[in-house]
Enzyme design. Structure first.
Site, PDB file in Angstrom:
ATOM      1  N   CYS A  73       0.821  -1.219   0.000  1.00  0.00           N
ATOM      2  CA  CYS A  73       0.000   0.000   0.000  1.00  0.00           C
ATOM      3  C   CYS A  73       0.853   1.266   0.000  1.00  0.00           C
ATOM      4  O   CYS A  73       0.678   2.156  -0.842  1.00  0.00           O
ATOM      5  CB  CYS A  73      -0.977  -0.006   1.170  1.00  0.00           C
ATOM      6  SG  CYS A  73      -0.241   0.151   2.804  1.00  0.00           S
ATOM      7  N   HIS A  94      -2.618   1.578   6.686  1.00  0.00           N
ATOM      8  CA  HIS A  94      -2.964   1.445   5.276  1.00  0.00           C
ATOM      9  C   HIS A  94      -3.124   2.835   4.668  1.00  0.00           C
ATOM     10  O   HIS A  94      -3.526   3.787   5.338  1.00  0.00           O
ATOM     11  CB  HIS A  94      -4.253   0.641   5.098  1.00  0.00           C
ATOM     12  CG  HIS A  94      -4.512   0.247   3.675  1.00  0.00           C
ATOM     13  ND1 HIS A  94      -3.807  -0.738   3.042  1.00  0.00           N
ATOM     14  CD2 HIS A  94      -5.385   0.736   2.762  1.00  0.00           C
ATOM     15  CE1 HIS A  94      -4.248  -0.863   1.799  1.00  0.00           C
ATOM     16  NE2 HIS A  94      -5.205   0.026   1.603  1.00  0.00           N
ATOM     17  N   HIS A 134      -5.571   2.200  -4.667  1.00  0.00           N
ATOM     18  CA  HIS A 134      -4.660   1.661  -3.656  1.00  0.00           C
ATOM     19  C   HIS A 134      -4.296   0.220  -3.972  1.00  0.00           C
ATOM     20  O   HIS A 134      -4.902  -0.428  -4.829  1.00  0.00           O
ATOM     21  CB  HIS A 134      -5.294   1.749  -2.256  1.00  0.00           C
ATOM     22  CG  HIS A 134      -6.401   0.769  -2.010  1.00  0.00           C
ATOM     23  ND1 HIS A 134      -6.623   0.187  -0.781  1.00  0.00           N
ATOM     24  CD2 HIS A 134      -7.362   0.269  -2.835  1.00  0.00           C
ATOM     25  CE1 HIS A 134      -7.668  -0.619  -0.856  1.00  0.00           C
ATOM     26  NE2 HIS A 134      -8.142  -0.589  -2.077  1.00  0.00           N
TER      27      HIS A 134
END
Length: 354
Positions: A270, A318, A330
């Protein structure tokens, strides 16, 4: 308003990952999933409810990503400490060389003083053919000796400080190595949980697994498209030319696999996707999602514009990039690919404008 045809989305956050995440995550991280005939210690003997399997997979993914971001941070910290250690070692070497030169100069000065010190200075003054020159030389000699002594004290003091700093860095590196071992052990434990989760999925049966994945995929797509078949990113412009370039780079990687610790150009985690995308815009972000949360101006979600970073979860493990229209791009989790996602699919901890 710009309307984009909604690309087919794999399951968004809650278990369209069911089969892919476990198999792909364990494979990417060096763990082989055994066949169903080989029981794991503690494996359940009874079938597990579908909702329990979903909850367990979600928890395993969150734990794995948290461990990955911590591991990335540890690696970055190690690199920084190694750089500091190298610099300090160079400084210590230069200080030692300077100290050696001073010792040589002081040795020569001591020899000269010894050779001229056998006679009382008053007698030498009376016998010297040029008393004024003798006095001037003596004063110069004293001043030089004082300068040498001062310089010697400074170098010794600096060397003590550098040695102390080097010892501190060594201790930090040792501590960091211990942290890395702990993280590696934690990852290993998570991998074992992924294997166990795969067994639980296998226990659901092929038809039930397929139904569960299909249901989750439909729900995920409905959330991202607000129940339509189109992905609407709106017409809001990026916050800057650099943000536009970063967003274009991130979108160009849609379909790339998620791999722990990867910063591209073919696979990403991520924060690695954010790092790589902003590098294409000429900006070097910190490596981890937690550090990226402090990489710019914090704004509210309502102020978000394309290119802004969206940090998710309370512990900020994240991150995605705002693409407009309540959507981020993402790298979701192991087994999934870089994709669009509803910003509401995960709890938002903050938005950062780089």
């Amino acid at each position: 308003m710009t309307v984009h045809r909604r690309p087919q989305l794999p399951g968004v956050r809650r278990l369209a990952r069911a089969l892919a995440v476990t198999a792909a995550a364990t494979t990417a991280l060096g763990v082989t999933v055994a066949g169903s005939a080989h029981a794991l210690p503690g494996a359940p003997a009874e079938p597990i409810a579908k909702n329990d399997v979903k909850a367990q997979i979600d928890q395993l993914y969150d734990e794995a990503e948290q461990a990955s971001e911590k591991y990335n941070a540890a690696q970055e910290y190690q690199k920084r400490l190694q750089g500091e250690t190298s610099t300090l070692q160079s400084q210590v070497a230069a200080g030692q060389e300077s100290l050696n030169r001073l010792r040589q100069d002081l040795g020569a000065l001591a020899g000269a003083q010894y050779r001229s010190g056998g006679m009382d200075p008053g007698v030498r003054l009376m016998l010297d053919s040029d008393p004024d020159a003798y006095l001037a030389g003596a004063r110069a000699l004293d001043q030089a000796a004082q300068r040498q002594n001062d310089a010697l004290r400074q170098v010794l003091d600096r060397q003590r400080r550098l040695d102390q700093r080097r010892a501190e860095v060594g201790a930090k590196l040792a501590e960091l190595e211990e942290v890395r071992r702990t993280l590696a052990q934690s990852k290993s434990e998570i991998h074992q949980r992924l294997v166990k989760a795969q067994r639980l999925l296998n226990g659901l049966g092929t038809v039930e697994r397929a139904r569960m994945v299909a249901e989750d995929a439909r729900e995920a797509e409905q959330r991202a498209t607000r129940g339509t078949d189109r992905l609407d990113l709106g017409d809001q412009p990026p916050s800057s030319d650099r943000a536009a370039a970063a967003l274009a780079a991130a979108i160009s990687k849609i379909g790339s696999p998620y791999v722990y610790g990867s910063t591209g150009p073919r696979t990403f985690d991520c924060s690695g996707l954010m790092y790589w995308s902003w590098r294409q815009a000429g900006v070097t972000l910190p490596r981890t999602s937690q550090a990226q949360a402090s990489a710019g101006q914090r704004i509210s979600l309502g102020e978000a514009r394309p290119g802004d970073l969206v940090i998710f979860y309370k512990d900020m493990h994240h991150v995605g990039m705002y693409a407009g229209g309540g959507v981020v791009v993402h790298a979701p989790y192991p087994g999934a690919k870089v994709r669009y996602e509803s910003v509401n699919a995960m709890p938002v901890a903050g938005v950062v404008r780089v």
